[in-house]
Design an enzyme around this catalytic site. Structure first.
Site, mmCIF file in Angstrom:
data_model
loop_
_atom_site.group_PDB
_atom_site.id
_atom_site.type_symbol
_atom_site.label_atom_id
_atom_site.label_comp_id
_atom_site.label_asym_id
_atom_site.label_seq_id
_atom_site.Cartn_x
_atom_site.Cartn_y
_atom_site.Cartn_z
ATOM 1 N N ARG A 22 -20.813 -6.873 -29.045
ATOM 2 C CA ARG A 22 -19.843 -5.888 -29.541
ATOM 3 C C ARG A 22 -20.516 -4.543 -29.757
ATOM 4 O O ARG A 22 -21.716 -4.480 -29.967
ATOM 5 C CB ARG A 22 -19.261 -6.339 -30.885
ATOM 6 C CG ARG A 22 -18.394 -7.535 -30.832
ATOM 7 C CD ARG A 22 -17.585 -7.690 -32.103
ATOM 8 N NE ARG A 22 -18.391 -7.955 -33.262
ATOM 9 C CZ ARG A 22 -18.368 -7.220 -34.361
ATOM 10 N NH1 ARG A 22 -17.597 -6.180 -34.452
ATOM 11 N NH2 ARG A 22 -19.129 -7.553 -35.391
ATOM 12 N N THR A 23 -19.698 -3.493 -29.723
ATOM 13 C CA THR A 23 -20.221 -2.172 -30.048
ATOM 14 C C THR A 23 -20.353 -2.060 -31.555
ATOM 15 O O THR A 23 -19.381 -2.275 -32.274
ATOM 16 C CB THR A 23 -19.246 -1.088 -29.575
ATOM 17 O OG1 THR A 23 -19.001 -1.256 -28.193
ATOM 18 C CG2 THR A 23 -19.832 0.287 -29.812
ATOM 19 N N LEU A 24 -21.550 -1.763 -32.028
ATOM 20 C CA LEU A 24 -21.746 -1.597 -33.472
ATOM 21 C C LEU A 24 -21.998 -0.130 -33.822
ATOM 22 O O LEU A 24 -21.539 0.364 -34.835
ATOM 23 C CB LEU A 24 -22.919 -2.450 -33.941
ATOM 24 C CG LEU A 24 -22.691 -3.959 -33.790
ATOM 25 C CD1 LEU A 24 -23.977 -4.704 -34.077
ATOM 26 C CD2 LEU A 24 -21.585 -4.429 -34.718
#
Lengths: 245, 280
Positions: A22-24
């Site tokens: 996921r994009t954090l």
């Protein structure tokens, strides 16, 4: 026609296993984009900086791109995500052209497509970390809109992303009017970009201006703005705080 | 067309290179009651004959709104037609949702044709037994298409399908050259005349026909019975014969605005009083 996202651990969407998917946080980012409507179409401005955190790492990043015949897009935020968005848009335009039937996707359609995409990713807790400006002209109708990484979208006569909202839009609210000429529009954008250059840490002094009219898209060669640092406050910045730097 | 050993499966070619099942499906279209479509540069009119199976029952619905800018008239197996209309509505809604823009009718028609083609190439399916007259708007104006069970589609200036459609087609062939520049009212009138041809002497009343209109600036809608009867009365009072191909409409001085014209002539809400200008 469907570029599906890479497989996620569906049963552990918020868990640590899926975190690597996921994009954090963003890594290489672009700063503000500013856009205005003018007499013949739309003008967009963005500098060419790609920051790596607080380092001004890349200085020739093109953040303004044409989309089909009728639109241009400007992006701030994660550059790799913008490149991914461009892949999706190029595919969209390709399939649109393949119909070869006299119909084409205009800026309104592209803006909505982007909105759906950004919102969809946001709902999966895996956003494309960008704020986008989408402008264009079709059949004489001018269109200028913006989409954020969480899918917030709206249209207006002038839009901006990031710091541009705080520094450029107040200027535009005062000085924008209908039927700006091209020269007036560019001057107005340069005024906004200059303020951003002075005040935004991640701005670099190398920018492009993109123009779209019914006739087509033009993106200028990169150039720099004249700045003036001989204000007395800049000459002796520690005057009021001896010992600081 | 007679029964032969190559007509059992849709996936069997005949030695002459024909797919008989597909051709039989097109026969089904010819059995349905008539449907007619005509178009001008800016409007499309769809008309159908309402055939009820008995005096006690209601008639089959043959004209469907697919979107504000697309409508369809069917002939043949109306159940197949209903299912395809639902597919078309779905496609329009999905496109509108993604692009906030109406699906161009030309693209919908191709999708529909591709869907029909699939059924001509699967041994476990059968072709749709319905012909569709699709009228809709595009970037380039108003269009009328005919979709076949074979998966073919054609664009038309005017067309008629179903039983006794040949009579309507003959009328339309006489008049079609004037359609492109025709007014909305004359287009509807021509549709009624064409419809009358298929009735072979039976009296044309609004009870046995359905008329639908769509156009630039006018959402697809079915005209109500009163309006249609009004139009019929107009030209029946003047004389039975439709105007000569030079198209001098016999009744321009009659109350040409008998129909309440659902076209949105009034745009926007009335001017508000007591609202301050937005400063922010």
């Amino acid at each position: 026609m469907n570029l599906a996202d890479s497989t996620q651990a569906m049963n552990n969407l918020l868990g640590s296993e899926a975190d690597s998917q996921r994009t954090l946080y963003p890594y290489v980012t672009g700063t503000s984009v500013v856009g205005i409507k003018y007499k013949d179409g739309i003008l967009l401005a963005a500098d060419m900086g790609g920051s790596y955190g607080s380092t001004l790492r890349y200085k020739t990043v093109e953040r303004l791109k044409p989309v089909g015949k009728h639109s241009i897009i400007g992006a701030s935020g994660e550059i790799s995500d913008f490149q991914e968005i461009m892949r999706y848009l190029d595919e969209l335009i390709l399939y649109d052209n393949m119909w070869d039937d006299g119909n084409s996707l205009g800026p309104k359609e592209v803006h909505n497509y982007l909105t759906r995409m950004m919102y969809n990713r946001r709902n999966k807790f895996n956003p494309l970390w960008n704020s986008l400006v989408l402008g264009g002209v079709k059949n004489g109708q001018k269109y200028l809109g913006t989409v954020s990484m969480i899918g917030v979208h709206y249209e207006d006569n002038h839009v901006a992303t990031g710091f541009g909202n705080h520094l450029a839009r107040p200027i535009l609210r005062d000085e924008w009017h209908e039927n700006l000429t091209f020269e007036e529009g560019v001057k107005l954008l340069e005024k906004c970009m200059r303020v951003l250059l002075y005040r935004d840490r991640s701005a670099v002094n190398k920018l492009q201006i993109a123009k779209i009219t019914e006739a087509g898209v033009t993106i200028s060669q990169p150039y720099a703005l004249k700045t003036s640092w001989d204000l007395s406050a800049f000459k002796n910045p520690t005057a009021g705080a001896e010992g600081s730097w | 067309m007679f029964r032969n050993q190559y007509d059992t499966d849709v996936t069997t070619w005949s030695p002459a290179g024909r797919l008989f099942q597909v051709e039989y499906a097109m026969e089904a279209v010819k059995q349905g009651s008539a449907a007619i479509g005509l178009r001008s540069k800016t409007h499309v009119v769809l008309a159908s004959v309402n055939k009820a199976s008995s005096e006690l029952s209601s008639y089959q619905k043959k004209i469907f709104k697919v979107d504000d800018h697309i409508g369809v008239a069917i002939a043949g197996l109306t159940a197949d037609g209903r299912v395809l209309s639902r597919y078309m509505r779905n496609e329009c809604i999905n496109y509108s949702y993604t692009y906030e823009s109406p699906l161009p009718v030309g693209r919908l028609v191709v999708q529909l044709a591709d869907k029909a083609q699939v059924c001509t190439q699967r041994s476990w399916k059968r072709p749709y037994g319905v012909g569709l007259l699709v009228g809709g708007l595009d970037e380039s104006g108003a269009h009328l298409y005919y979709n076949c069970p074979s998966g073919n589609y054609f664009e038309y200036q005017a067309f008629a399908i179903g039983s006794r459609s040949q009579a309507a087609k003959t009328y339309l062939e006489r008049k079609f050259e004037g359609f492109m520049d025709s007014s909305r009212e004359n287009l509807i009138k021509d549709a009624l005349f064409a419809l009358r041809e298929t009735l072979q002497g039976e009296k044309l009343t609004s009870a046995i026909c359905t008329i639908a209109v769509l156009g630039v600036g006018e959402a697809f809608h079915i005209l109500d019975q009163e309006t249609v009867q009004g139009l019929i009365n107009e030209f029946e009072v003047v004389g039975e014969e439709p105007p000569a191909p030079a198209d001098e409409p016999a009744a321009p001085d009659q109350a040409g605005d008998a129909e309440p014209s659902p076209a949105p002539a009034d745009q926007g809400p009335p001017a508000d009083q007591g609202i301050a200008p937005m400063d922010i």
